[in-house]
Design a protein around this motif. Structure first.
Motif, PDB file in Angstrom:
ATOM      1  N   ARG A 126     -45.080 -59.027  88.445  1.00 25.23           N
ATOM      2  CA  ARG A 126     -45.964 -59.819  89.300  1.00 25.23           C
ATOM      3  C   ARG A 126     -47.213 -60.297  88.573  1.00 25.23           C
ATOM      4  O   ARG A 126     -47.740 -61.384  88.863  1.00 25.23           O
ATOM      5  CB  ARG A 126     -46.345 -58.990  90.529  1.00 25.23           C
ATOM      6  N   GLU A 127     -47.720 -59.517  87.627  1.00 23.90           N
ATOM      7  CA  GLU A 127     -49.049 -59.767  87.068  1.00 23.90           C
ATOM      8  C   GLU A 127     -49.072 -60.279  85.623  1.00 23.90           C
ATOM      9  O   GLU A 127     -50.143 -60.687  85.150  1.00 23.90           O
ATOM     10  CB  GLU A 127     -49.888 -58.481  87.139  1.00 23.90           C
ATOM     11  N   TYR A 128     -47.926 -60.232  84.914  1.00 24.74           N
ATOM     12  CA  TYR A 128     -48.025 -60.457  83.460  1.00 24.74           C
ATOM     13  C   TYR A 128     -48.495 -61.864  83.100  1.00 24.74           C
ATOM     14  O   TYR A 128     -49.260 -62.049  82.135  1.00 24.74           O
ATOM     15  CB  TYR A 128     -46.682 -60.148  82.781  1.00 24.74           C
ATOM     16  N   GLU A 129     -48.061 -62.889  83.852  1.00 21.64           N
ATOM     17  CA  GLU A 129     -48.467 -64.250  83.508  1.00 21.64           C
ATOM     18  C   GLU A 129     -49.964 -64.457  83.733  1.00 21.64           C
ATOM     19  O   GLU A 129     -50.678 -64.974  82.854  1.00 21.64           O
ATOM     20  CB  GLU A 129     -47.662 -65.258  84.330  1.00 21.64           C
ATOM     21  N   LYS A 130     -50.427 -64.049  84.904  1.00 22.42           N
ATOM     22  CA  LYS A 130     -51.849 -64.223  85.226  1.00 22.42           C
ATOM     23  C   LYS A 130     -52.722 -63.422  84.280  1.00 22.42           C
ATOM     24  O   LYS A 130     -53.744 -63.917  83.778  1.00 22.42           O
ATOM     25  CB  LYS A 130     -52.108 -63.800  86.674  1.00 22.42           C
ATOM     26  N   LEU A 131     -52.309 -62.179  84.001  1.00 24.86           N
ATOM     27  CA  LEU A 131     -53.101 -61.339  83.104  1.00 24.86           C
ATOM     28  C   LEU A 131     -53.044 -61.870  81.677  1.00 24.86           C
ATOM     29  O   LEU A 131     -54.039 -61.783  80.935  1.00 24.86           O
ATOM     30  CB  LEU A 131     -52.576 -59.895  83.150  1.00 24.86           C
ATOM     31  N   GLY A 132     -51.896 -62.443  81.296  1.00 21.81           N
ATOM     32  CA  GLY A 132     -51.786 -63.023  79.950  1.00 21.81           C
ATOM     33  C   GLY A 132     -52.766 -64.166  79.752  1.00 21.81           C
ATOM     34  O   GLY A 132     -53.414 -64.265  78.703  1.00 21.81           O
ATOM     35  N   ARG A 133     -52.882 -65.039  80.750  1.00 26.94           N
ATOM     36  CA  ARG A 133     -53.840 -66.154  80.666  1.00 26.94           C
ATOM     37  C   ARG A 133     -55.269 -65.630  80.594  1.00 26.94           C
ATOM     38  O   ARG A 133     -56.098 -66.126  79.826  1.00 26.94           O
ATOM     39  CB  ARG A 133     -53.662 -67.082  81.874  1.00 26.94           C
ATOM     40  N   GLN A 134     -55.561 -64.587  81.404  1.00 27.58           N
ATOM     41  CA  GLN A 134     -56.913 -64.022  81.419  1.00 27.58           C
ATOM     42  C   GLN A 134     -57.254 -63.406  80.072  1.00 27.58           C
ATOM     43  O   GLN A 134     -58.365 -63.593  79.550  1.00 27.58           O
ATOM     44  CB  GLN A 134     -57.000 -62.971  82.522  1.00 27.58           C
ATOM     45  N   ILE A 154     -58.014 -66.082  77.474  1.00 27.64           N
ATOM     46  CA  ILE A 154     -59.361 -66.636  77.638  1.00 27.64           C
ATOM     47  C   ILE A 154     -60.407 -65.684  77.058  1.00 27.64           C
ATOM     48  O   ILE A 154     -61.379 -66.116  76.421  1.00 27.64           O
ATOM     49  CB  ILE A 154     -59.645 -66.901  79.134  1.00 27.64           C
ATOM     50  N   GLU A 155     -60.173 -64.357  77.231  1.00 25.69           N
ATOM     51  CA  GLU A 155     -61.130 -63.359  76.742  1.00 25.69           C
ATOM     52  C   GLU A 155     -60.923 -63.032  75.271  1.00 25.69           C
ATOM     53  O   GLU A 155     -61.688 -62.247  74.701  1.00 25.69           O
ATOM     54  CB  GLU A 155     -61.010 -62.079  77.582  1.00 25.69           C
ATOM     55  N   GLY A 156     -59.896 -63.579  74.649  1.00 31.92           N
ATOM     56  CA  GLY A 156     -59.648 -63.333  73.230  1.00 31.92           C
ATOM     57  C   GLY A 156     -59.093 -61.951  72.931  1.00 31.92           C
ATOM     58  O   GLY A 156     -59.293 -61.424  71.823  1.00 31.92           O
ATOM     59  N   LEU A 157     -58.380 -61.366  73.886  1.00 32.40           N
ATOM     60  CA  LEU A 157     -57.819 -60.029  73.677  1.00 32.40           C
ATOM     61  C   LEU A 157     -56.447 -60.127  73.033  1.00 32.40           C
ATOM     62  O   LEU A 157     -55.679 -61.057  73.295  1.00 32.40           O
ATOM     63  CB  LEU A 157     -57.712 -59.286  75.025  1.00 32.40           C
ATOM     64  N   PHE A 172     -53.720 -56.496  75.969  1.00 34.37           N
ATOM     65  CA  PHE A 172     -53.005 -57.080  77.116  1.00 34.37           C
ATOM     66  C   PHE A 172     -52.034 -56.068  77.725  1.00 34.37           C
ATOM     67  O   PHE A 172     -52.007 -55.857  78.938  1.00 34.37           O
ATOM     68  CB  PHE A 172     -52.257 -58.335  76.645  1.00 34.37           C
ATOM     69  N   LEU A 173     -51.248 -55.401  76.880  1.00 33.08           N
ATOM     70  CA  LEU A 173     -50.296 -54.403  77.375  1.00 33.08           C
ATOM     71  C   LEU A 173     -51.001 -53.206  78.004  1.00 33.08           C
ATOM     72  O   LEU A 173     -50.530 -52.656  79.003  1.00 33.08           O
ATOM     73  CB  LEU A 173     -49.378 -53.946  76.237  1.00 33.08           C
TER      74      LEU A 173
END
Length: 237
Positions: free
Chosen positions: A6-14, A17-20, A25-26
Motif C-alpha cells: 500500500r505504501e511503497y510508491e508514496k514512500l518512495g517518492r517522499q 524528495i528527501e534524498g534518502l 527507504f526500506l
C-alpha cells in the motif's frame, strides 16, 4: 506485507524528495509495516475478548468514586500483575463503575499483547452447562484455562444452581496460579455464600482467588445514577 504494497510508491517518492537512499527507504517501510501489524494484532485481541463495549481508563471519572485508589488502578493498567498470575476483585454496589474499570484493564492487557476474554458470571455458567450437556466441556475448560486474562463480570447478581456453582469453581480452580482473573461483584465476600450455596465451596473458591489478589473497593453512590441526574440538570425547562 500489506503495508509494503500500500505504501511503497508514496514512500518512495517522499524519500526521493528527501534524498534518502534505498536502505533508509526500506527502513521506513519496515517501520510502517511493523506499526500497522501491531495495530491489527491489538484489534484482533479486542475482537476476540468480546467486550460489550470498548472503554479505556482515560474515560473513567475517578472523582465520582473517591474511595477507589486511582494509583492502584493505573498501576494495574501496566499489566505486570497478569505476568505474575495475580487476580483482581472489584467490589461495590451497582453503578459504581466496576465493569468500566474491568474493561479498561482488559483493554490495556490487549494493548500489551495478552489474550483476554470477557463474560458475565451468568453467561459463563450457562455456557459451561451447555458444554457439559453437549459433551464439549473439557474443550471449553481448556480454552478458559489458557487465556491470559479472564474477566468474569457481575458475580452475585443471581444465585447459582449447585451444578453451576461447581462448574464455575472448577474454572477458577484450573486457572489458579496459571492465569489471571478479574471478578466484579456487588456482594462483599461474607455474602458470596448466597451465590455459591455452601460455605465449603465459597471458602475453597475465595482461598484460590485471594491468594494473590488486588482488591478494588468501589463503594459509593451510583456512578450511572449521578451521570443521569447531571444530564437532567442541564436540560432546559
Amino acid at each position: 506485507l500489506p503495508t509494503f504494497l500500500r505504501e511503497y510508491e508514496k514512500l518512495g517518492r517522499q524519500c526521493a524528495i528527501e534524498g534518502l537512499d534505498h536502505v533508509q527507504f526500506l527502513a521506513r517501510l519496515v517501520e510502517l509495516e511493523l506499526i500497522d501489524r501491531e495495530r491489527r494484532m491489538v484489534e484482533r485481541r479486542i475482537k476476540a475478548a468480546k467486550f460489550p463495549a470498548t472503554k479505556s481508563l482515560d474515560s473513567f471519572d475517578f472523582k465520582a468514586i473517591p474511595n477507589l485508589n486511582k494509583m492502584q488502578v493505573l498501576d494495574l493498567a501496566r499489566s505486570a500483575w497478569i505476568d505474575r498470575r495475580e487476580n483482581v476483585i472489584a467490589l461495590g454496589p451497582s453503578g459504581t463503575g466496576k465493569t468500566h474499570v474491568a474493561l479498561g484493564l482488559g483493554l490495556a492487557a490487549c494493548q500489551k499483547g495478552l489474550s483476554v476474554s470477557f463474560i458475565t458470571a451468568a453467561a459463563l455458567v450457562n455456557e459451561l452447562m451447555e458444554a457439559r450437556d453437549e459433551r464439549r466441556l473439557l474443550r471449553l475448560q481448556k480454552q478458559l484455562a489458557t487465556v491470559k486474562l479472564l474477566i468474569i463480570d457481575e458475580l452475585g447478581f443471581v444465585p447459582l444452581s449447585k451444578t453451576g456453582a461447581e462448574l464455575l469453581f472448577e474454572v477458577i480452580s484450573q486457572r489458579y496460579e496459571r492465569g489471571s482473573t478479574i471478578i466484579t461483584s456487588n456482594l462483599p465476600f461474607d455474602e458470596w455464600t448466597e451465590t455459591f450455596g455452601t460455605e465449603r465451596l465459597t471458602g475453597a473458591l475465595l482461598d484460590r482467588l485471594t491468594h494473590h489478589v488486588n482488591i478494588l473497593e468501589m463503594n459509593g453512590d451510583s456512578y450511572r445514577l449521578g451521570q443521569s441526574r447531571a444530564r437532567k440538570a442541564v436540560v432546559p425547562t
